[in-house]
Design an enzyme around this catalytic site. Structure first.
Site, PDB file in Angstrom:
ATOM      1  N   HIS A   1      28.518  46.701  19.337  1.00 15.26           N
ATOM      2  CA  HIS A   1      27.938  46.357  18.753  1.00 15.26           C
ATOM      3  C   HIS A   1      26.673  45.045  19.625  1.00 15.26           C
ATOM      4  CE1 HIS A   1      32.351  44.781  18.511  1.00 15.26           C
ATOM      5  NE2 HIS A   1      31.206  43.903  18.779  1.00 15.26           N
TER       6      HIS A   1
ATOM      7  N   CYS B   1      36.372  36.630  16.680  1.00 16.83           N
ATOM      8  CA  CYS B   1      36.044  37.881  18.252  1.00 16.83           C
ATOM      9  C   CYS B   1      34.904  37.486  18.374  1.00 16.83           C
ATOM     10  CB  CYS B   1      36.313  38.988  18.618  1.00 16.83           C
ATOM     11  SG  CYS B   1      34.220  39.550  16.891  1.00 16.83           S
TER      12      CYS B   1
END
Length: 678
Positions: free
Chosen positions: A65, A200
């Site tokens: 992603h 993250c």
């Protein structure tokens, strides 16, 4: 979610054999639907994200992603691989592949939907349904969250017990869950409370998957958990009351926890985000164990964390710590170096022997003003190593590291360890304080830890190691090198020039540099043709590193940070003034490229200066003492040749680093179209 994934974005027989091929196959479907405008550019962004941290998860899931300017709308493509594809998960290849594409400016609503998917991936029933889907339409509906309604089940018996344990809606900034019993049960013992933060680098998938994994583990363990997901969908801060009531904290993060000081005084488990996904029950149990042992965190967020720097690995941390020290040292280098250079320009090289201006100062004499500038600059230079060491330790351990760092830097000066000694002292001081902070201490001492205990123990340990471990080897090396140079003084002058040039540029004011300079200065006590040549070669070589960095930042500025480009402007003057320390900011930031390049240029200049038989009677001064140099034109040519050599090499080496970083991303993209900044 139905707008993000359609049957055209599903491949239930993904034939790719590598993660690069899988990403390309799924991305091509996005391009066909107009969701991605530049296939190779998008794949380059996917590769850059993958390089930060593998996106494979235990259980056979891969979630490549990224955010990208080549994405027109938030999009999700799904592929199912019959043979499995390696995405770096510890338990083997992934058969369920989700390619998540988010625009660079995606709004919170869309990113919240993607975070909901990330949470659902942690549910075994959802994953099993995806593996059993027979058609793209069925898979797309499952992912979108609106599958065909299942056949009605018989009503549960009237006597069936139903437990509670609800949580916040998926995708919200907080996720409170509890393992307390349902209605009708006897009052339970107060559950153990934990607050958690997950994050993250991209904030799209791992952040929410870790939150969901911790939530499920907390429900199974009967723990009351509240999670703050610091992700792309925005986040709601944990309330002060929630944090105060918590018995422990868990941080599963790959970027710094925002406002970490809120959690001071809590037993804390601090791990990467993948640990939160792969072993949540273990982390929660570790938090309970720390609370039971009374292990209270005495740390506050370091300046590195407050600045929001990514902590991707030890190498990145080390570089950030070093740059913390360098950033505070640079003003001392600039101010002290310029003051000394101006003093030589006004008063000549003999100003070095002027009496203290506190005892003798004549307002109308230029020499007095030159002496004032020289002595002030010398005092500023005296702070270089202590400031470097102090703020390296500060970057590692915050304020408790300052005193041990400054003490270690002062010891480095005392034992003539120089710049490299300062680096070592700063790391020793910061590491010592961090180690002491992990020791369980009595409650009575916690209040004085940051201001008394940590500085005291840190200073004592750092001084001991610097005096008795680092100091002796450095002193022995200095004596050995001095004897060696004395033996070489009658040998080939060009070889001697190469050796002196290498030593002058190796540590930029450190022990080797000082040995070479002391050797040259000692020769001026009884000047002869040979000693004057040595002095000229030493000064010329010492001018090369800052001049080369200044030239490199001018010619190829894109290879350097903004701060380095600014330092490059000052380096012109510092180099011309024989202030080798002007190159220290560059060497500290990138030693493996800058130091070898500087040494090569210094060797060229030293050899040419000796070959041209240039001489110098002044111990310092740079271009401001040109009238005192024998063969001045050839001397300037030697300096220019070495500067060009060093600048060319550092540009070449930094350019190779850029190419290497790009190459890490190229398997996903056309090399002709991909450029990723290091």
């Amino acid at each position: 979610m139905s707008e993000m994934i359609t049957p055209q974005l599903v491949d239930l027989d993904l034939s790719a054999e590598s993660k690069e091929g899988a990403a390309r196959a799924l991305a091509e479907r996005m391009v066909t639907l107009g969701r991605v405008t530049d296939l190779d550019g998008f794949l380059a962004d996917v590769a850059a994200r993958e390089a930060q941290m593998p996106t494979g998860l235990e259980g056979g899931i891969g979630i490549p992603h990224c955010r990208s300017t080549h994405v027109t709308a938030p999009t999700l493509a799904f592929g199912r691989s019959p043979s499995g594809i390696d995405f770096g998960a510890p338990d083997g290849p992934a058969d369920l592949i989700f390619l998540i594409a988010a625009p660079a400016g995606a709004d919170d609503a869309h990113l919240s939907i993607l975070s909901t998917l990330a949470r659902r991936l942690m549910r075994p029933d959802f994953v099993a349904a995806l593996r059993a889907a027979a058609t793209p339409e069925e898979a797309a509906a499952l992912v979108a969250g609106n599958p065909a309604p299942p056949a009605p089940n018989p009503a549960p018996p009237a006597f069936e017990e139903r437990g509670s344990g609800g949580g916040a809606p998926e995708g919200s900034g907080q996720s409170p869950v509890s393992g307390r019993g349902g209605v009708g049960e006897s009052p339970a013992v107060q559950p153990f409370r934990i607050v958690a933060v997950t994050s993250c680098p991209t904030g799209i998938a791992h952040t929410y998957m870790a939150a969901e994994a911790l939530t499920q583990a907390a429900q199974a363990a009967g723990i009351e958990l509240t999670v703050e997901t610091q992700g792309s969908a925005g986040f709601t801060k944990l309330t002060p009351e929630t944090i105060a009531a918590a018995d422990a904290a868990v941080f599963a993060h790959d970027v710094p926890v925002r406002d970490r000081a809120r959690f001071a005084g809590k037993p804390t488990v601090d791990v990467g985000v993948k640990a939160g996904i792969n072993r949540p029950a273990e982390l929660l149990q570790e938090a309970r164990d720390k609370a039971a042992r009374g292990e209270i965190s005495t740390t506050s967020p370091t300046p590195v964390e407050e600045a929001g720097e990514d902590q991707d690995g030890y190498g990145a941390k080390l570089r950030t710590w070093l740059m913390s020290g360098v950033s505070y040292m640079v003003p001392f280098v600039a101010a002290g170096g310029l003051l000394i250079a101006l003093a030589f320009a006004i008063g000549g090289y003999e100003i070095n022997n002027a009496p203290s201006v506190a005892e003798h100062f004549v307002w109308t004499e230029a020499a007095s003003w030159a002496a004032l500038l020289f002595q002030t600059g010398g005092l500023a230079f005296g702070f270089l190593v202590p400031v470097l060491a102090g703020y390296i330790a500060y970057g590692m351990a915050d304020r408790p590291g300052l005193v041990p760092g400054f003490v270690g830097g002062a010891v480095a000066l005392t034992i003539d360890a120089g710049f490299l000694g300062g680096l070592i002292a700063g790391l020793i001081a910061g590491g010592t304080v961090l180690a002491v902070q992990k020791v369980k201490i009595p409650v009575a001492l916690r209040g004085i830890m940051p201001v008394v205990v940590l500085p005291l123990i840190g200073s004592a340990v750092t001084a001991f190691l610097m005096f008795l471990v680092v100091g002796k080897p450095v002193a022995s090396l200095q004596r050995a090198l001095t004897d060696w140079l004395s033996g070489l003084s009658g040998a080939n002058a060009i070889i001697l020039g190469v050796i002196l040039g290498l030593m002058m540029c190796f540590d930029l004011g450190g022990p080797l540099n000082k040995v070479a300079y002391a050797f040259a200065i000692g020769g001026l006590a009884t000047p002869n043709e040979g000693s004057l040549k040595v002095m000229a070669a030493v000064m010329a070589a010492g001018m090369v590193p800052p001049l080369a960095m200044a030239l490199a930042t001018t010619v190829r500025g894109r290879l350097f940070s903004k701060t380095e480009r600014e330092n490059g402007k000052a380096a012109w003057f510092l180099g011309a003034s024989f202030i080798s320390e002007g190159a220290i900011p560059f060497a500290a930031a990138d030693p493996l490229r800058v130091i070898p390049a500087a040494m090569a240029g210094g060797a060229v200049t030293g050899a040419l200066s000796m070959a041209f038989e240039c001489t110098l009677r002044a111990p310092h001064g740079g271009i401001f003492v040109i009238p005192l140099i024998g063969n001045p034109l050839l001397y300037l040519i030697a300096i220019a040749a070495g500067t060009a050599t060093s600048a060319g090499l550092v540009i070449l080496l930094k350019g190779m680093r850029k190419q290497d970083t790009t190459a890490e991303a190229e398997p996903l993209a056309d090399p002709a179209k991909v450029t990723i900044a290091a």
